[in-house]
Motif scaffolding. Structure first.
Motif, PDB file in Angstrom:
ATOM      1  N   THR A  25      -1.121  37.529  68.195  1.00  0.00           N
ATOM      2  CA  THR A  25      -2.189  37.980  67.777  1.00  0.00           C
ATOM      3  C   THR A  25      -2.759  39.486  68.129  1.00  0.00           C
ATOM      4  OG1 THR A  25      -3.916  37.096  69.262  1.00  0.00           O
ATOM      5  CG2 THR A  25      -3.398  35.724  67.295  1.00  0.00           C
ATOM      6  N   PRO A  73      -9.145  33.129  71.483  1.00  0.00           N
ATOM      7  CA  PRO A  73      -9.881  32.891  70.407  1.00  0.00           C
ATOM      8  C   PRO A  73     -10.915  32.061  70.634  1.00  0.00           C
ATOM      9  CG  PRO A  73      -7.502  32.427  69.925  1.00  0.00           C
ATOM     10  CD  PRO A  73      -7.670  32.660  71.382  1.00  0.00           C
ATOM     11  N   VAL A 115      -7.454  31.692  63.004  1.00  0.00           N
ATOM     12  CA  VAL A 115      -7.827  32.341  64.412  1.00  0.00           C
ATOM     13  C   VAL A 115      -8.825  33.002  64.227  1.00  0.00           C
ATOM     14  CG1 VAL A 115      -7.116  33.056  66.651  1.00  0.00           C
ATOM     15  CG2 VAL A 115      -5.405  31.890  65.186  1.00  0.00           C
ATOM     16  N   ILE A 138     -11.147  35.371  66.017  1.00  0.00           N
ATOM     17  CA  ILE A 138     -11.068  36.429  67.327  1.00  0.00           C
ATOM     18  C   ILE A 138     -11.982  37.620  66.855  1.00  0.00           C
ATOM     19  CG2 ILE A 138      -9.525  37.944  68.510  1.00  0.00           C
ATOM     20  CD1 ILE A 138      -7.248  36.118  68.240  1.00  0.00           C
ATOM     21  N   LEU A 170      -8.052  35.766  61.805  1.00  0.00           N
ATOM     22  CA  LEU A 170      -6.848  36.113  61.435  1.00  0.00           C
ATOM     23  C   LEU A 170      -6.087  34.843  60.909  1.00  0.00           C
ATOM     24  CD1 LEU A 170      -6.069  37.820  64.773  1.00  0.00           C
ATOM     25  CD2 LEU A 170      -6.614  38.874  62.403  1.00  0.00           C
ATOM     26  N   VAL A 194      -2.204  33.411  61.064  1.00  0.00           N
ATOM     27  CA  VAL A 194      -0.928  33.454  61.845  1.00  0.00           C
ATOM     28  C   VAL A 194      -0.219  32.764  61.358  1.00  0.00           C
ATOM     29  CG1 VAL A 194      -0.105  33.558  64.279  1.00  0.00           C
ATOM     30  CG2 VAL A 194      -2.457  34.279  63.788  1.00  0.00           C
ATOM     31  N   VAL A 213       0.970  38.382  61.372  1.00  0.00           N
ATOM     32  CA  VAL A 213      -0.443  38.032  61.302  1.00  0.00           C
ATOM     33  C   VAL A 213      -1.151  38.605  60.328  1.00  0.00           C
ATOM     34  CG1 VAL A 213      -2.514  38.349  62.835  1.00  0.00           C
ATOM     35  CG2 VAL A 213      -0.313  37.658  63.706  1.00  0.00           C
ATOM     36  N   ARG A 267      -5.072  39.854  58.620  1.00  0.00           N
ATOM     37  CA  ARG A 267      -6.457  39.598  58.751  1.00  0.00           C
ATOM     38  C   ARG A 267      -7.206  39.348  57.545  1.00  0.00           C
ATOM     39  NH1 ARG A 267     -10.489  41.041  62.197  1.00  0.00           N
ATOM     40  NH2 ARG A 267      -9.229  41.835  64.062  1.00  0.00           N
TER      41      ARG A 267
END
Length: 877
Positions: free
Chosen positions: A171, A177, A197, A199, A204, A206, A211, A213
């Protein structure tokens, strides 16, 4: 009043009703969920409990040793074991689809247990990075897991059946996270695991390759908790400011938004079917939020564990197990307060009928046109009930309505009764598998039966499989294997009777599989007795080999007539036993023996030779024994004759193999110039000759082998003496011719004498050999030694072939046959002499043919015409 009492238990969330019936009062004792890590399997699966080593708890009277205990959903203990696994704290555990308990510890080691708390080897590690950084969080789904390390790395095992961990893309974030959620591979476009995730201020996505967004309003702000719906289409999000949001998995819009009273993230966030979301905090009511309307609160004074199912949520507490679900539409139509639906009127009509009230007929008349729909609603509502008395009343109402409905499927009620009997049987507290009808359909009967036999409820599994019309072989097979494992103290003969009594219930069952399990448990004698009952040779023979019963396996394979099975046994025994032992096993069995001979003749000459020799010696001993004992009857004499014939056959087979081996050895490029390879070749021929001599039908072969060996010796000596590799494997004639060409007349005469070469053949060979060397003086001398038995024609031909017409003239006049003389003169171009000889022979046809030879010579042609005319005048044709 019954309708009121049923509906009084429901909770209304906007326009949808929810109910929360108690499935079981938990039968376990002194279990506090707040002090333990707990893993519950879906579809009414087992419950694994182990003391949470991350918490400081008071032990009271319990042992300091941590125990992993496995219970049914009703709290009945199935098994337990002491936790002794190294690797640090237990980070997470979960049940797979096949009810294997996965436990992941701090250093990334994955331990697996079956439902009987037995450790499954081997253990698997997530990798060196996990070992160095430690795992801090695990997110499980059906058959996989994603793990987060202290360094923010993500590792995935997509399938516990394969156990191949790999690392996901990094990430790049410095902080860990806030939360994670997993989209299962079957719901992603790529077919790979995708991890959501939370964060910082965003979300995100993954996967293994990269990765991404998430963009949009939904992904704004720190996310504290996320969970994906059962079907992978929706995502529930708890934000930093205490809001619960529901969006589709592509983040295209907010479907639900609710402001909670607390900004602290809930300890548990779970979907209840696809219609609502549950949030649970300690010391606060359980909160259920739907798309619209006020939420519903459920009050508890003990810790809870939410177990999502496809159509609801199981709520586990220290003392009870409840099932929270949306009330099915069919049930609402019947039991909703004030309902006047056809199904409600039909259910009410049954009540009036039981009380012998005329209003029953009035209700039926009101719903006559909708009676099929009413009957179907009662059947469907019965299927969604856990209360047996309510199931019975609903099915009685459906049956009552069916009596007045001609176009309703007659077997619909029977099918539902069959399904409910199965569900009620497995829902019994002693069994502890509380399945709803939707879960049962999704799970399938075959998987349910597999789970029953996995916990050794064989009798119930057998009855259910028989009841629903499934093959009982799986159940009986598992029972038999379990019985063998658990009955080490029972003698083999007694246990065999017990097993056969049950195995015969299922036609076509594999006795070989049960026997293999017995062998695996160290009961080889029992395995041998079981495999005797296996009717299929293809399964029987391999098992007999695996338990060391090679002789029986060979017998069974031979009886089956399947050559592939016979070869299987032969190759197995061939590799395992000593050659003499192997030969002794097959020599008395015609089919295996002949198959072995056919194979070895093509690929294993040396081994086949050993077989014939060893078997022949054995037969010879038997012959001698019979001869010493004498023959008492005709049968013995017949046996003796047959054995003698077999002995002759073996000797001849070995002799031919030896001879062939000698030829193969001669193909070696080094077998020349006095090579030591000639010695073994000659010895092989000598052995072949001796074996041929032992038989009655191979006199010619014996003599041929003897002379071949003798010739090889002479040729070998010649190559040594001349230092020229030109003799070995040539014929007798070529050997003589080569000796003469080399001037070694003594050696040529020796070969002639040794092999009794005839005079005619000797003269032919020597004439052409001398002509080859152009030794005309020696040729003339040889012609004068005595009158050649082959005449002088070979001398003439040899000279003409060497283009020596002068030498040929020495022998042409000696030709006794005038025709041969004329043709010889013609060949060297002497037309007049040829014409004279043909004229003396009085052969007009010959004159005509000779004329064609000299047709370019006009004078010669005229001479031949004159002589032919003269013969014609004389009356000679």
């Amino acid at each position: 009043m019954a309708n009121v009492s049923v509906a009084a238990e429901w909770q209304l969330l906007y326009n949808r009703y929810y109910r929360k019936p108690e499935l079981y009062p938990m039968r376990w004792k002194n279990i506090d969920l707040s002090r333990n890590k707990v893993a519950c399997g879906p579809f009414g699966g087992p419950i694994a409990v182990i003391r949470d080593d991350s918490k400081i708890v008071q032990l009271y009277s319990e042992s300091a040793l941590r125990k992993l205990r496995i219970f049914t959903s009703s709290g009945v203990l199935i098994s337990d074991t002491v936790w002794k696994n190294p690797g640090g704290r237990l980070i997470g555990m979960s049940w797979t689809d096949d009810q294997t308990l996965i436990c992941i510890v701090q250093d990334g080691t994955v331990y697996r247990y079956n439902i009987h708390a037995e450790l499954i080897e081997p253990n698997v590690t997530l990798g060196k990075e996990c070992f160095e950084q430690n795992v801090v969080e695990c997110v499980f789904w059906g058959n996989g897991v994603v793990c987060l390390t202290e360094g923010g790395l993500l590792f995935c095992i997509p399938d516990f059946k394969v156990m191949s961990p790999y690392q996901l893309a990094g990430t790049g974030a410095e902080d860990l996270p806030n939360c994670m959620a997993v989209i299962e591979p079957k719901y992603t476009v790529s077919g790979n695991v995708e991890v959501l995730v939370g964060i910082g201020d965003g979300i995100l996505i993954v996967d293994e390759d990269g990765v991404h967004r998430v963009e949009g309003e939904v992904a704004q702000g720190p996310v504290q908790k996320m969970v994906v719906s059962w079907d992978g289409k929706y995502l529930a999000i708890f934000t930093h400011d205490g809001r619960i949001l529901v969006t589709d998995i592509n983040f295209k819009g907010v479907l639900l938004e609710y402001n909670c009273e607390s900004a602290l993230p809930p300890e548990q966030l779970a979907w209840c079917g696809l219609d609502s979301v549950l949030l649970y905090w300690d010391d606060t009511p359980l909160l259920m939020v739907g798309p619209r309307g006020d939420p519903v609160h459920y009050f508890y004074d003990e810790p809870l564990l939410l177990i999502p199912e496809c159509d609801g949520v199981r709520i586990l507490s220290n003392t009870s197990l409840e099932f929270l679900q949306r009330v099915p539409d069919s049930t609402v139509s019947i039991f909703k307060i004030g309902s006047t639906s056809p199904a409600a009127l039909l259910y009410d009509a049954l009540d009036h009928f039981d009380r012998r009230s005329a209003k029953a007929d009035e209700n039926l008349r009101l719903i006559q046109k909708s009676l099929p729909e009413a009957v179907e609603a009662c059947v469907d509502a019965a299927g969604h009930e856990f209360d047996v008395s309510r199931q019975r009343n609903l099915l009685r109402a459906a049956s009552y309505g069916q009596a007045f409905c001609s176009n309703f499927q007659r077997d619909r009620i029977q099918e539902m009764c069959k399904t409910l009997r199965v569900l009620n049987a497995v829902c019994d507290p002693e069994i502890g598998i509380p399945l709803s009808i939707n879960q049962y359909k999704l799970l399938t009967p075959s998987v349910l039966i597999a789970r029953l036999i996995n916990v050794h409820h064989h009798l119930l599994a057998l009855r259910i499989s028989e009841y629903v019309g499934m093959n009982q072989e799986v159940v009986i097979m598992h029972w038999a294997c379990s019985k063998i494992t658990a009955s080490l103290a029972i003698p083999d003969a007694t246990l065999l009777e017990i097993l056969l009594d049950k195995l015969k219930l299922c036609r076509g069952i594999s006795y070989a599989a049960v026997a293999a399990h017995a062998d695996k448990n160290g009961r080889r004698k029992l395995a041998a007795m079981l495999v005797e009952h296996e009717p299929r040779s293809s399964k029987q023979v391999p098992l007999l080999l695996s338990i060391g019963e090679e002789d029986t396996a060979l017998m069974k394979a031979t009886e089956s007539g399947d050559t592939d099975l016979v070869y299987l046994v032969l190759f197995h025994v061939w590799q395992k036993k000593q050659p003499l032992e192997f030969f002794g096993m097959i020599q008395a069995r015609p089919l295996p023996r002949d198959l072995f001979i056919s194979y070895a003749r093509c690929y294993k000459h040396e081994f086949l030779k050993d077989f014939f020799l060893s078997t022949g010696q054995l037969q010879g001993i038997l012959l001698c024994t019979h001869a010493l004992l004498g023959f008492t009857n005709c049968q013995s004499l017949a046996n003796f004759s047959a054995m003698a014939g077999l002995l002759d056959r073996y000797y001849s087979e070995v002799a031919f193999l030896l001879w062939k081996e000698s030829w193969e050895l001669g193909k070696n490029p080094m077998a020349s110039k006095g090579s030591p390879l000639h010695g073994p070749r000659i010895k092989l021929l000598d052995k072949a000759q001796q074996l041929f001599a032992e038989t009655k039908e191979h006199t010619f072969e014996s003599k041929a082998a003897e002379e071949h060996a003798k010739l090889l010796r002479i040729q070998h000596e010649l190559e040594v003496s001349t230092k020229q590799a030109i003799f070995v494997d040539s014929s007798i004639s070529d050997t003589i011719r080569t000796c003469i060409v080399l001037g070694n007349h003594r050696a040529a005469m020796k070969v002639k004498t040794e092999f009794k070469v005839s005079e005619k053949r000797w003269y032919w060979l020597k004439v052409f050999a001398l002509a080859t060397t152009r030794d005309w003086e020696a040729l003339e001398k040889f012609s004068k030694e005595k009158r050649p038995p082959i005449g002088y024609r070979p001398f003439v031909e040899a000279c003409i072939d060497a283009d020596e017409k002068g030498e040929a003239l020495k022998y042409i006049p000696k030709l006794a046959d005038l025709r041969e003389r004329a043709e010889a003169y013609a060949r060297i171009g002497m037309a007049k002499e040829a014409a004279d000889a043909a004229s003396q022979a009085k052969d007009g046809e010959l004159l005509g043919r000779l004329k064609l030879t000299f047709q370019q010579n006009a004078a010669a042609s005229s001479l031949f015409d004159t002589l032919r005319d003269r013969l014609s005048f004389q009356g000679v044709s």
